[in-house]
Design a protein around this motif. Structure first.
Motif, short mmCIF file in Angstrom:
data_model
loop_
_atom_site.label_atom_id
_atom_site.label_comp_id
_atom_site.label_asym_id
_atom_site.label_seq_id
_atom_site.Cartn_x
_atom_site.Cartn_y
_atom_site.Cartn_z
N GLY A 129 9.61 41.27 -24.89
CA GLY A 129 10.60 42.33 -24.77
C GLY A 129 11.51 42.10 -23.58
O GLY A 129 12.72 42.31 -23.64
N MET A 130 10.90 41.63 -22.49
CA MET A 130 11.69 41.36 -21.30
C MET A 130 12.66 40.21 -21.55
O MET A 130 13.84 40.30 -21.22
CB MET A 130 10.75 41.00 -20.15
CG MET A 130 11.45 40.73 -18.86
SD MET A 130 10.26 40.06 -17.70
CE MET A 130 11.16 40.27 -16.17
N ALA A 131 12.16 39.13 -22.17
CA ALA A 131 13.02 37.97 -22.39
C ALA A 131 14.14 38.28 -23.36
O ALA A 131 15.29 37.92 -23.14
CB ALA A 131 12.18 36.79 -22.90
N LEU B 19 14.21 42.35 -47.10
CA LEU B 19 14.66 42.08 -45.74
C LEU B 19 13.69 42.68 -44.73
O LEU B 19 13.30 42.03 -43.75
CB LEU B 19 16.06 42.68 -45.56
CG LEU B 19 16.98 41.96 -44.58
CD1 LEU B 19 17.24 40.53 -45.08
CD2 LEU B 19 18.28 42.72 -44.43
N SER B 20 13.28 43.93 -44.98
CA SER B 20 12.33 44.57 -44.08
C SER B 20 11.02 43.78 -44.04
O SER B 20 10.38 43.69 -42.99
CB SER B 20 12.03 46.00 -44.53
OG SER B 20 13.21 46.72 -44.61
N GLY B 21 10.66 43.23 -45.20
CA GLY B 21 9.42 42.47 -45.27
C GLY B 21 9.42 41.26 -44.37
O GLY B 21 8.38 40.79 -43.93
N THR B 22 10.63 40.74 -44.06
CA THR B 22 10.69 39.52 -43.25
C THR B 22 10.72 39.81 -41.76
O THR B 22 10.64 38.89 -40.96
CB THR B 22 11.95 38.71 -43.60
OG1 THR B 22 13.08 39.54 -43.34
CG2 THR B 22 11.96 38.28 -45.04
N VAL B 23 10.81 41.10 -41.38
CA VAL B 23 10.98 41.42 -39.95
C VAL B 23 9.82 40.91 -39.12
O VAL B 23 10.01 40.32 -38.05
CB VAL B 23 11.18 42.94 -39.75
CG1 VAL B 23 11.07 43.30 -38.27
CG2 VAL B 23 12.54 43.36 -40.27
N THR B 24 8.58 41.11 -39.61
CA THR B 24 7.44 40.67 -38.80
C THR B 24 7.46 39.16 -38.61
O THR B 24 7.21 38.66 -37.51
CB THR B 24 6.11 41.06 -39.46
OG1 THR B 24 6.14 40.68 -40.82
CG2 THR B 24 5.85 42.53 -39.34
N SER B 25 7.79 38.43 -39.70
CA SER B 25 7.80 36.97 -39.59
C SER B 25 8.84 36.54 -38.56
O SER B 25 8.58 35.69 -37.71
CB SER B 25 8.12 36.35 -40.94
OG SER B 25 7.39 36.98 -41.95
N ILE B 26 10.03 37.17 -38.65
CA ILE B 26 11.09 36.82 -37.69
C ILE B 26 10.62 37.12 -36.28
O ILE B 26 10.84 36.33 -35.35
CB ILE B 26 12.37 37.60 -38.03
CG1 ILE B 26 12.91 37.13 -39.38
CG2 ILE B 26 13.41 37.41 -36.95
CD1 ILE B 26 14.03 38.00 -39.92
N THR B 27 9.95 38.27 -36.10
CA THR B 27 9.49 38.64 -34.77
C THR B 27 8.52 37.60 -34.22
O THR B 27 8.65 37.17 -33.07
CB THR B 27 8.80 40.01 -34.80
OG1 THR B 27 9.67 40.94 -35.42
CG2 THR B 27 8.44 40.48 -33.42
N VAL B 28 7.56 37.21 -35.05
CA VAL B 28 6.58 36.22 -34.56
C VAL B 28 7.30 34.94 -34.16
O VAL B 28 7.03 34.38 -33.08
CB VAL B 28 5.52 35.93 -35.65
CG1 VAL B 28 4.62 34.79 -35.21
CG2 VAL B 28 4.69 37.16 -35.93
N LEU B 29 8.26 34.51 -35.00
CA LEU B 29 8.97 33.26 -34.67
C LEU B 29 9.77 33.42 -33.38
O LEU B 29 9.78 32.53 -32.53
CB LEU B 29 9.90 32.87 -35.83
CG LEU B 29 9.17 32.54 -37.13
CD1 LEU B 29 10.15 32.23 -38.25
CD2 LEU B 29 8.22 31.37 -36.92
N LEU B 30 10.40 34.60 -33.21
CA LEU B 30 11.16 34.84 -31.98
C LEU B 30 10.24 34.86 -30.76
O LEU B 30 10.58 34.33 -29.71
CB LEU B 30 11.90 36.18 -32.06
CG LEU B 30 13.22 36.18 -32.82
CD1 LEU B 30 13.79 37.58 -32.89
CD2 LEU B 30 14.22 35.25 -32.13
N ILE B 31 9.07 35.48 -30.93
CA ILE B 31 8.11 35.53 -29.81
C ILE B 31 7.74 34.10 -29.41
O ILE B 31 7.78 33.74 -28.23
CB ILE B 31 6.86 36.34 -30.19
CG1 ILE B 31 7.19 37.83 -30.26
CG2 ILE B 31 5.73 36.11 -29.19
CD1 ILE B 31 6.04 38.72 -30.65
#
Lengths: 294, 402
Positions: A129-131, B19-31
């Protein structure tokens, strides 16, 4: 006589069983005892601190006097903000997984990722969240950044709740609706969702309880040490109950003098969780009865 | 026309839902992207403290130092250049405050305007000097030689035994004590939680009557709902003083306190997962066992536990996972000393607690900041490994059953 059906062997067998069951019962109730001790300790010590002044004023004298009003407002903002994000996306996501997705590698991938997201420690959400929100998007330490971080944390819980609730609906209802000429979305919205609604709402209430107590994700995205002024926009920092409890019990000018404030804050946090649980249980029972009556 | 519109609407809705279904996957990849982008940055930084210069005389044969050596020099454990492969001469340590021993205030200048020049002179004059000063005082034409420290290497990062991320003049970034601290506390937690949790789940699944069960289930749910900071607070005001008294310790903030609190926090996970596993035991198997003359207890430990053993191990692994990632409670009760633990009665420091305690003070983009993100990467990989193991165990279980 491998199973030992002589009278003495039988007695021995019974004795072993009784001892084992006694131990299990004892250990199970010690789990209850742990909960009672923790809750009792904080509720008993905290109740004497609670007053109208405590709930409606800002902290004073280096957190040793006054109240926790700004922290209550801050936590409220964060809960509302994160749920505005997590509820719609989480519910739609659950609908996707259970109703729309075909059995393909993509569905398995989405489920796997949702699982992984649920397993990521809350402090890693804080780092992320910070990044992303604080630095990359330039929101700064703000309600917006904190709410989005908390929302992402709550997302897997909301998705799983929705998924479970939808899974519990018998397939014949869907088939019946489709056979009457309803489209997929009509079936989902008019038949499946209303039936799953009680279970979904119960899960959502529990997730509100969780989110209001999270500390690690808000450490670097929104939480302020001391900020008596109430927020005026989503780009403001706020105080928050869990972070407030953390700082007044571990740092600050006079830890001993602010102990009473800490007990009061812990009391309020526990009460929020208790209320969420009670409400969820009540709803579960209420809807359960209604279903039976139908 | 209406039908066409309906069709179109359906498509749009399906699109939104997908699209909503892909949000978690995108989040994990972004993390993963952000964690590793910042975290791997630490390996392209030198461990010299931010904005500092380490310099020696030009004649000095020593060209390279490691961060560890610099710390040993400053701790007076290395006092001779010979120990670093140089001449046999004592090391003359110099910090910028020592400048007044060599020059008068007029020579330095009221606004320190001549300081860079004097530093340059001094380093050129003293053959055995090891000077450390802020880089704002580095003159344009420096008569000494700057010592470059090697970049932080993955080996020294993972294997280093010292974590002093803000120490002058060279930061020490060894995460071994933090990794061991995390594992130590989590292991203790699972040792406490597993017997208690298993007994409770057996009781709930097989022994308790429905009334008791209906009472116990919400209690355990409530245990899961209590915020970690409240557990930490409880640990701080109850468990920590108790440990201090019972064991007669100078401080009660120990690994044991962390393990106890984490053990309690891991209980709900362990109980619900293993109870679910036991409930899946087919009724036919239980009844067959009872019909053969086994009593309930024999059925439990000869049939139900062996049958649900993979579920029970899943519960234990998930419990460890919960303990490894827990931040606030551990931060509040373990004392946070970054030393390699030897007993449960010493303070330890875990990875999440380190991130939570230090990120606020670490300047963005600096080596400390990036090191904390690297810690986040390690934590992420640990929990990922745990999730994978759980997936593997349950996939194997499914394969065995079919």
């Amino acid at each position: 006589m491998s199973f030992g059906n002589t009278p003495s062997a039988h007695r021995k067998k019974r004795l072993t069983q009784n001892i084992a069951f006694f131990i299990f019962r004892l250990l199970s109730f010690s789990v209850v005892a742990i909960l009672v001790v923790i809750l009792g300790f904080i509720l008993v010590r905290g109740i004497s601190v609670i007053s109208w002044e405590f709930l409606s004023e800002a902290p004073r004298e280096g957190m040793t006097e006054g109240g926790i009003f700004p922290a209550i407002v801050g936590t409220l903002c964060l809960v509302v903000g994160s749920m505005l994000f997590a509820f719609p996306i989480g519910i739609l996501s659950g609908i996707y997984i259970n109703e729309y997705a075909k059995d393909s590698w993509f569905k398995r991938f989405v489920k796997l990722m949702t699982n992984n997201l649920a397993g990521i420690p809350s402090i890693v959400f804080g780092l992320f969240g910070m990044a992303l929100f604080v630095h990359q998007f330039g929101f700064g330490d703000s309600i917006l950044a904190g709410s989005l971080t908390l929302g992402l944390l709550a997302l897997p819980v909301v998705i799983r709740t929705t998924e479970e609730a939808l899974k519990a609906i018998d397939n014949s209802f869907r088939i019946g609706s489709l056979a009457l000429g309803a489209t997929k979305w009509q079936t989902t919205r008019r038949v499946v969702l209303p039936m799953a609604f009680p279970n979904i709402i119960t899960g959502l209430i529990l997730s509100i309880g969780r989110v209001s107590g999270e500390t690690a994700p808000i450490l670097f995205t929104v939480a302020a040490y001391f900020l008596p002024k109430l927020p005026s926009s989503v780009f403001d920092q706020v105080m928050a109950l869990p972070y407030h409890l953390y700082v007044i019990s571990t740092s600050g000018t006079n830890i001993e003098a602010s102990r009473a404030m800490a007990y009061g804050t812990a009391f309020v946090l526990i009460v929020i969780v208790l209320l969420a649980n009670l409400l969820a249980n009540w709803l579960r029972r209420y809807f359960g009865k209604k279903v039976k009556m139908n | 026309m209406k039908r066409y519109f309906n069709n179109f609407g359906e498509r749009v809705i399906e699109g939104i839902i997908t699209l909503s279904g892909t949000v978690t996957s995108i989040t994990v990849l972004l993390i993963v992207f952000f964690l590793f982008k910042e975290g791997l940055g630490v390996f392209s930084q030198t461990p010299v403290a931010e904005g500092s210069v380490i310099a020696v005389n030009k004649q000095n044969p020593v060209k390279e130092l490691t961060a560890h050596q610099v710390k040993e020099i400053w701790d007076q454990n290395i006092t001779n250049w010979k120990q670093l492969g140089g001449q046999d001469a004592p090391i003359k340590l110099f910090e910028v405050d020592d400048i007044t021993d060599y020059y008068t205030d007029e020579q330095i200048g009221a606004e320190f305007e001549y300081l860079p020049q004097r530093l340059s002179e001094l380093v050129a004059k003293e053959p055995h000097i090891l000077a450390f000063f802020p880089d704002e005082y580095l003159p344009k034409e420096f008569a000494g030689r700057q010592i470059k420290l090697d970049n932080v290497s993955p080996g020294s990062f993972l294997g280093g035994r010292e974590w002093y991320p803000t120490i002058q003049p060279a930061v020490q970034l060894g995460v071994l004590p933090l990794i061991l601290g995390t594992l130590w506390v989590s292991l203790g937690a699972i040792l406490i939680a597993l017997p208690l949790g298993l007994a409770t789940s057996i009781y709930l699944a097989e022994i308790a009557n429905p009334k008791v069960r209906n009472f116990l289930k919400p209690v355990i749910e409530l245990l899961a709902g209590i915020p970690s900071v409240v557990y930490g607070f409880f640990g701080l005001v109850v468990v920590v003083p108790l440990i201090q008294d019972v064991f007669g310790l100078p401080v009660g903030e120990t690994a044991l306190a962390g393990s106890i609190i984490l053990g309690i926090m891991a209980l709900p996970t362990i109980i619900s997962v293993s109870e679910d596993a036991m409930r899946t035991t087919p009724r036919a198997m239980k009844e067959a066992s009872l019909a053969l003359g086994a009593n309930k207890w024999q059925t439990i430990y000869r049939v139900i536990i062996p049958y649900s053993i993979s579920g029970i191990s899943t519960a234990a692994i998930l419990g460890i996972g919960r303990a490894i990632g827990e931040t606030m409670a551990v931060l509040m009760v373990t004392g946070n000393a970054s030393v390699i633990p030897h007993t449960f009665l010493e303070p330890v420091r875990t990875i999440p607690a380190t991130i939570a305690a230090e990120l606020g003070e670490a300047p963005q983009g600096g080596i400390h900041f990036q090191a904390l993100f690297a810690l986040g990467c390690i934590l992420f990989l640990m929990t990922l490994a745990i999730n994978m193991t759980v997936d593997l165990v349950s996939a194997k279980k499914k394969a065995n059953r079919s």
